[in-house]
Scaffold this active site. Structure first.
Site, PDB file in Angstrom:
ATOM      1  N   ASP A 216      -4.122   6.207  -4.609  1.00 49.21           N
ATOM      2  CA  ASP A 216      -4.276   5.471  -2.493  1.00 49.21           C
ATOM      3  C   ASP A 216      -6.038   5.871  -2.782  1.00 49.21           C
ATOM      4  OD1 ASP A 216      -3.757   4.377  -0.835  1.00 49.21           O
ATOM      5  OD2 ASP A 216      -3.036   6.228  -0.033  1.00 49.21           O
ATOM      6  N   SER A 240      -2.620   1.606   4.703  1.00 54.53           N
ATOM      7  CA  SER A 240      -2.686   1.266   3.450  1.00 54.53           C
ATOM      8  C   SER A 240      -1.346   0.006   3.670  1.00 54.53           C
ATOM      9  CB  SER A 240      -2.610   2.019   2.706  1.00 54.53           C
ATOM     10  OG  SER A 240      -3.320   2.973   2.198  1.00 54.53           O
ATOM     11  N   GLN A 290      -3.709  -3.204  -4.025  1.00 53.92           N
ATOM     12  CA  GLN A 290      -3.233  -2.460  -2.612  1.00 53.92           C
ATOM     13  C   GLN A 290      -3.477  -3.369  -1.248  1.00 53.92           C
ATOM     14  OE1 GLN A 290      -4.868   0.856   0.075  1.00 53.92           O
ATOM     15  NE2 GLN A 290      -3.526   1.524  -1.169  1.00 53.92           N
TER      16      GLN A 290
END
Length: 299
Positions: A216, A240, A290
């Site tokens: 991430d 995110s 993502q």
């Protein structure tokens, strides 16, 4: 202890990794109910990779030994609070001869902060091919993120510099440095070496969880590069929205891995990003995707 030091800044690399392993090793409260610890040094919003990794460890605790995670898909709904533990409830959707699927709801104060679906498989042989790892400079020839921040420290708030240069369990070294203060417009491609800063004592389950945690990092910012902004640009909002990860093979998160990211699209206040994670010897060990919020409010 000097005024500039805290217990966190005096930790050795081994202590940092021990702390990360504790953070991701969820506590079983009841059947399919787990508790993830809060990060002792965390402030404000919980890092998304932590929530994903704790949800994954909760799901892993509900499958038969020998079945390994090969994919996960997560949606972020609310920012997590660093002052609270995270409760994960697991739903056992399917157990077949080769695959198992699980759903996890991660909660704080009784409200979901993340939904995760994960699939596990008994390892087997099959057809094989992969993308080629790009030829890039080696990590020993590059500066760390902390060293790059120090270069601009005279123009940044002291508290920000301390927060960004404190010892961290994951070390990152960008092939092409990216300035937070003066981000130049560039193509939406990044290449970053990353690894845990000390050997990981856990098994393959822990290595996969720590790589999930690290996946991430630095992904969303790829979609900002064509626009000459960073997440500290005035009026910038970034977060995110979701995260997907596919694991293609065994992971050694305490050895150098190359994270290659690109962003094929941005629009409507959102940026879409993709990633490939290679081991140092060129194996493609994971792929990511993502979408995130990249919104700049005008003042």
């Amino acid at each position: 202890m000097p005024a500039s030091e805290t217990p966190e800044t005096r930790k050795t690399p081994a202590e940092l990794i021990e702390g990360l392993e504790r953070l991701l090793s969820v506590e079983k409260l009841d059947t399919d109910l787990y508790r993830g610890l809060r990060n002792p040094g965390g402030q404000g919003r919980v890092f998304g990779g932590q929530v994903i990794a704790q949800a994954l460890m909760s799901a892993t605790g509900s499958v038969e030994p020998g079945r390994v995670v090969h994919s996960l898909h997560a949606y972020f709904m609310r920012p997590g609070d660093e002052n609270l533990p995270i409760i994960c409830r697991v739903e056992r959707d399917f157990d077949g001869r080769s695959f198992s699927t699980r759903r996890v709801i991660a909660m704080q104060n009784g409200k979901p902060i993340l939904n995760l679906a994960a699939s596990f498989q008994i390892p087997e042989d099959g057809f094989s091919h992969q993308a080629e790892m790009p030829d890039v400079p080696q990590p020993e020839d590059l500066l760390s993120d902390a060293e790059l921040i120090q270069r601009e420290s005279a123009e940044l708030p002291e508290a920000f510099v301390k927060a960004m240069t404190r010892p961290r369990p994951i070390e990152m070294r960008a092939v092409k440095p990216w300035s937070l203060l003066r981000p130049e417009q560039s193509e939406p491609v990044r290449q970053i070496w990353m690894r845990a800063v000390a050997p990981i004592a856990g098994d393959q389950v822990m290595h996969r969880a720590i790589m999930t945690y690290a996946s991430d990092m630095a992904l969303l910012s790829t979609s900002m590069q064509p626009h000459g902004v960073s997440w500290i640009s005035p009026g910038m909002q970034s977060a995110s929205l979701d995260h997907a990860l596919w694991l293609h093979g065994d992971v050694r998160a305490d050895e150098w891995m190359l994270y290659v990211t690109d962003s094929p699209w941005a629009g409507g206040g959102r940026g879409f990003n993709r990633g490939q994670i290679f081991s140092r010897d060129g194996r493609l060990i994971a792929s990511t995707a993502q979408e995130g919020l990249i919104r700049q409010r005008r003042t």
